[in-house]
Design a protein around this motif. Structure first.
Motif, PDB file in Angstrom:
ATOM      1  N   ALA A  51      78.879  23.354 -12.879  1.00 44.68           N
ATOM      2  CA  ALA A  51      77.806  22.801 -13.709  1.00 44.68           C
ATOM      3  C   ALA A  51      77.533  23.705 -14.910  1.00 44.68           C
ATOM      4  O   ALA A  51      77.295  23.221 -16.027  1.00 44.68           O
ATOM      5  N   GLN A  52      77.586  24.994 -14.688  1.00 41.48           N
ATOM      6  CA  GLN A  52      77.378  25.927 -15.795  1.00 41.48           C
ATOM      7  C   GLN A  52      78.462  25.732 -16.855  1.00 41.48           C
ATOM      8  O   GLN A  52      78.180  25.724 -18.049  1.00 41.48           O
ATOM      9  N   LEU A  53      79.703  25.566 -16.410  1.00 41.57           N
ATOM     10  CA  LEU A  53      80.811  25.374 -17.346  1.00 41.57           C
ATOM     11  C   LEU A  53      80.687  24.051 -18.103  1.00 41.57           C
ATOM     12  O   LEU A  53      81.041  23.979 -19.282  1.00 41.57           O
ATOM     13  N   VAL A  54      80.176  23.036 -17.445  1.00 42.86           N
ATOM     14  CA  VAL A  54      79.923  21.758 -18.124  1.00 42.86           C
ATOM     15  C   VAL A  54      78.839  21.958 -19.181  1.00 42.86           C
ATOM     16  O   VAL A  54      78.978  21.507 -20.324  1.00 42.86           O
ATOM     17  N   ASP A  55      77.767  22.654 -18.815  1.00 41.90           N
ATOM     18  CA  ASP A  55      76.671  22.919 -19.756  1.00 41.90           C
ATOM     19  C   ASP A  55      77.153  23.706 -20.972  1.00 41.90           C
ATOM     20  O   ASP A  55      76.659  23.508 -22.082  1.00 41.90           O
ATOM     21  N   GLU A  56      78.115  24.601 -20.774  1.00 38.79           N
ATOM     22  CA  GLU A  56      78.651  25.422 -21.859  1.00 38.79           C
ATOM     23  C   GLU A  56      79.711  24.687 -22.671  1.00 38.79           C
ATOM     24  O   GLU A  56      80.197  25.210 -23.668  1.00 38.79           O
ATOM     25  N   GLY A  57      80.114  23.499 -22.222  1.00 32.58           N
ATOM     26  CA  GLY A  57      81.131  22.742 -22.938  1.00 32.58           C
ATOM     27  C   GLY A  57      82.553  23.162 -22.621  1.00 32.58           C
ATOM     28  O   GLY A  57      83.486  22.787 -23.330  1.00 32.58           O
ATOM     29  N   VAL A  58      82.734  23.916 -21.560  1.00 29.16           N
ATOM     30  CA  VAL A  58      84.057  24.397 -21.168  1.00 29.16           C
ATOM     31  C   VAL A  58      84.789  23.349 -20.323  1.00 29.16           C
ATOM     32  O   VAL A  58      86.001  23.196 -20.425  1.00 29.16           O
ATOM     33  N   LEU A  59      84.042  22.650 -19.481  1.00 30.55           N
ATOM     34  CA  LEU A  59      84.603  21.580 -18.661  1.00 30.55           C
ATOM     35  C   LEU A  59      83.881  20.279 -18.981  1.00 30.55           C
ATOM     36  O   LEU A  59      82.747  20.291 -19.453  1.00 30.55           O
ATOM     37  N   TYR A  60      84.557  19.173 -18.705  1.00 29.98           N
ATOM     38  CA  TYR A  60      83.907  17.868 -18.790  1.00 29.98           C
ATOM     39  C   TYR A  60      84.304  17.056 -17.576  1.00 29.98           C
ATOM     40  O   TYR A  60      85.324  17.318 -16.943  1.00 29.98           O
ATOM     41  N   LYS A  61      83.460  16.086 -17.250  1.00 29.57           N
ATOM     42  CA  LYS A  61      83.670  15.284 -16.051  1.00 29.57           C
ATOM     43  C   LYS A  61      84.128  13.885 -16.424  1.00 29.57           C
ATOM     44  O   LYS A  61      83.575  13.259 -17.320  1.00 29.57           O
ATOM     45  N   LYS A  62      85.165  13.429 -15.718  1.00 29.42           N
ATOM     46  CA  LYS A  62      85.576  12.030 -15.797  1.00 29.42           C
ATOM     47  C   LYS A  62      85.075  11.395 -14.514  1.00 29.42           C
ATOM     48  O   LYS A  62      85.539  11.750 -13.415  1.00 29.42           O
TER      49      LYS A  62
END
Length: 119
Positions: free
Chosen positions: A53-64
């Motif tokens: 979740a932290q990585l998603v918040d930072e824009g490093v990961l995204y969810k499909k």
């Protein structure tokens, strides 16, 4: 793999960031699910999810939705840019201050870096 220096979820996030910076994980590549990650490292799935979740918040990961997590486009460039700033602040500036305190010229420091940087 994990140590006591920082929370496990932060170490998970840092490991994934390192894998992206080094090219182990490529842009738009799928990463392990939080459940796979938790099973592999024998940690609580909620802990893995917090790191993701932290990585998603930072824009490093995204969810499909329904598929999983992926490395964001330009994640490597983003991380490298962030780390360059930290590198200069946390590594280079102290080296310069120490060189000045020791009476070592910046010319000598640069010469040393060039000499051993090509090895």
């Amino acid at each position: 793999m994990f140590d006591e220096r920082s929370p496990i979820y932060l170490q998970i996030a840092e490991q994934i960031k390192n894998d992206i910076v080094t090219g182990t994980l490529a842009e738009d590549e799928q990463v392990m699910s939080t459940n796979q990650y938790a099973a592999f490292y024998r940690i609580n799935p909620a802990t893995a999810a917090k790191g993701f979740a932290q990585l998603v918040d930072e824009g490093v990961l995204y969810k499909k939705r329904g598929i999983g997590m992926f490395v964001s486009p330009n994640a490597r460039d983003l991380l490298r840019s962030d780390r360059k700033e930290v590198f200069f602040t946390d590594v280079v500036e102290p080296v310069i201050r120490e060189a000045q305190a020791l009476g070592v010229s910046l010319r000598d420091v640069i010469h040393y870096i060039r000499k051993y940087g090509d090895s």
